[in-house]
Scaffold this motif. Structure first.
Motif, PDB file in Angstrom:
ATOM      1  N   PRO A   1      47.785 118.850  52.198  1.00 40.81           N
ATOM      2  CA  PRO A   1      48.405 118.579  53.499  1.00 40.81           C
ATOM      3  C   PRO A   1      48.625 117.101  53.786  1.00 40.81           C
ATOM      4  N   ASP A   2      47.825 116.235  53.139  1.00 39.61           N
ATOM      5  CA  ASP A   2      48.014 114.790  53.267  1.00 39.61           C
ATOM      6  C   ASP A   2      47.358 114.126  52.065  1.00 39.61           C
ATOM      7  N   SER A   3      47.462 112.806  51.982  1.00 36.71           N
ATOM      8  CA  SER A   3      46.986 112.092  50.792  1.00 36.71           C
ATOM      9  C   SER A   3      45.471 112.076  50.662  1.00 36.71           C
ATOM     10  N   GLY A   4      44.759 112.418  51.738  1.00 33.84           N
ATOM     11  CA  GLY A   4      43.301 112.321  51.714  1.00 33.84           C
ATOM     12  C   GLY A   4      42.562 113.631  51.511  1.00 33.84           C
ATOM     13  N   ARG A   5      43.314 114.730  51.311  1.00 34.80           N
ATOM     14  CA  ARG A   5      42.639 116.029  51.219  1.00 34.80           C
ATOM     15  C   ARG A   5      43.300 116.929  50.186  1.00 34.80           C
ATOM     16  N   LEU A   6      42.486 117.719  49.510  1.00 34.05           N
ATOM     17  CA  LEU A   6      42.958 118.819  48.682  1.00 34.05           C
ATOM     18  C   LEU A   6      42.372 120.108  49.244  1.00 34.05           C
ATOM     19  N   ILE A   7      43.189 121.137  49.367  1.00 36.00           N
ATOM     20  CA  ILE A   7      42.731 122.422  49.890  1.00 36.00           C
ATOM     21  C   ILE A   7      42.868 123.469  48.795  1.00 36.00           C
TER      22      ILE A   7
ATOM     23  N   ALA B   1      36.916 132.897  45.530  1.00 36.42           N
ATOM     24  CA  ALA B   1      36.134 134.079  45.942  1.00 36.42           C
ATOM     25  C   ALA B   1      36.064 134.224  47.459  1.00 36.42           C
ATOM     26  N   HIS B   2      37.220 134.062  48.118  1.00 31.70           N
ATOM     27  CA  HIS B   2      37.395 134.262  49.560  1.00 31.70           C
ATOM     28  C   HIS B   2      36.921 133.095  50.426  1.00 31.70           C
ATOM     29  N   LEU B   3      36.496 132.002  49.811  1.00 31.11           N
ATOM     30  CA  LEU B   3      36.158 130.795  50.560  1.00 31.11           C
ATOM     31  C   LEU B   3      37.331 129.828  50.514  1.00 31.11           C
ATOM     32  N   THR B   4      37.604 129.145  51.621  1.00 33.02           N
ATOM     33  CA  THR B   4      38.543 128.025  51.600  1.00 33.02           C
ATOM     34  C   THR B   4      37.735 126.746  51.404  1.00 33.02           C
ATOM     35  N   LEU B   5      38.140 125.966  50.388  1.00 28.30           N
ATOM     36  CA  LEU B   5      37.447 124.719  50.056  1.00 28.30           C
ATOM     37  C   LEU B   5      38.341 123.530  50.355  1.00 28.30           C
ATOM     38  N   GLU B   6      37.750 122.494  50.896  1.00 28.66           N
ATOM     39  CA  GLU B   6      38.453 121.239  51.123  1.00 28.66           C
ATOM     40  C   GLU B   6      37.733 120.147  50.348  1.00 28.66           C
ATOM     41  N   PHE B   7      38.473 119.413  49.530  1.00 26.83           N
ATOM     42  CA  PHE B   7      37.922 118.271  48.815  1.00 26.83           C
ATOM     43  C   PHE B   7      38.443 116.983  49.453  1.00 26.83           C
TER      44      PHE B   7
END
Length: 281
Positions: free
Chosen positions: A259-265, A272-278
């Protein structure tokens, strides 16, 4: 001074199929610890250990009285189920929760075998659970590590994706601010504050953010929550180098949103049904 709650200890991700979940998290670049079994609880888990916290994927391997609630929860799909809180003692937490009107269960002791340097050891815990009636969407419990040396080991905190720790948890709640009084029973008076139309709880370490579904979808465009209604939805993980993490995930064939330069989703279909944000911070 000893504290009944001193921040976040770990996060529990319930999975319906632990073999597939183990493979998914290996593909995501985590050093996935060997499977552990909680004989008393009828569950098995894999841990992703960091320096001072961790998260686990947890599956049911045998029906017992201790996992009936979890089996029922899984009928609506897996995902982020619980946030375990660090403590200076299960008995201390039990008394504090009782005084706060949280109606805690008596401390429960259990263990699981771990292999360290070719020797089998027993990692031992005492937990204090709180019933659904006092659950501010998140299922909180206290985890008292009696043998932390068998959980927090530096050689287990090295991940190919560069993950170093938990940044926070995000909860979908249609009326975020209504949970403030219940959250303050856990974390103390003044531990919550408004963030726009949302709410953030200061656990003592990592924050827990409460967002309406509308605000959640705006912050995480392209992500469809797995579960209906209010639920813990997303885990944020800190990485050393976001570009390196992105390169590894793409190499492994992981579908990503940026969604932007500072995050990966990472969407639920990949974890396994979890949303992860890096993110780096």
């Amino acid at each position: 001074m000893k504290q009944p709650v001193k921040g976040l200890d770990h996060v529990v991700v319930m999975v319906d199929g632990i073999d597939a979940a183990e493979a998914a998290y290996t593909k995501l670049g985590f050093q996935v610890q060997p499977r552990g079994f909680h004989k008393k609880l009828g569950t098995a888990n894999h841990l992703m250990i960091f320096d001072t916290d961790y998260f686990e994927i947890l599956g049911i391997v045998e029906d017992t009285e201790f996992n009936a609630e979890r089996r029922e929860w899984l009928k609506a799909g897996g995902g982020l189920a619980n946030v375990a809180l660090a403590t200076d003692g299960a008995d201390l937490a039990f008394e504090a929760f009782k005084a706060a009107g949280l109606n805690p269960d008596e401390p429960l002791s259990f263990d699981r075998a771990v292999e360290i340097d070719g020797k089998t050891e027993q990692a031992k815990f005492r937990t204090v659970r709180v019933p659904k009636t006092n659950m501010p969407v998140v299922g909180f419990f206290v985890c008292d590590h009696l043998t932390p040396q068998f959980v927090y080991r530096p050689e287990w905190a090295k991940h190919p994706n560069g993950a170093r720790g938990i940044l926070g948890v995000t909860v979908i709640a249609e009326q975020p601010t209504k949970w403030a009084p219940e959250l303050e029973k856990y974390f103390g008076e003044g531990s919550t504050k408004r963030e726009g139309e949302g709410l953030v709880a200061n656990t003592g370490t990592q924050p827990i953010h409460y967002l309406s579904r509308k605000d959640y979808l705006a912050r995480y465009p392209g992500v469809t929550p797995v579960r209906p209604g209010d639920h813990p939805a997303l885990l944020s993980v800190r990485v050393e180098n976001l570009a390196a993490c992105e390169a590894l995930l793409k190499k492994n064939g992981v579908k990503l949103l940026k969604p932007d330069s500072g995050r990966l989703i990472v969407p639920p279909s990949e974890a396994a049904h979890l949303t992860l944000e890096f993110a780096e911070r």
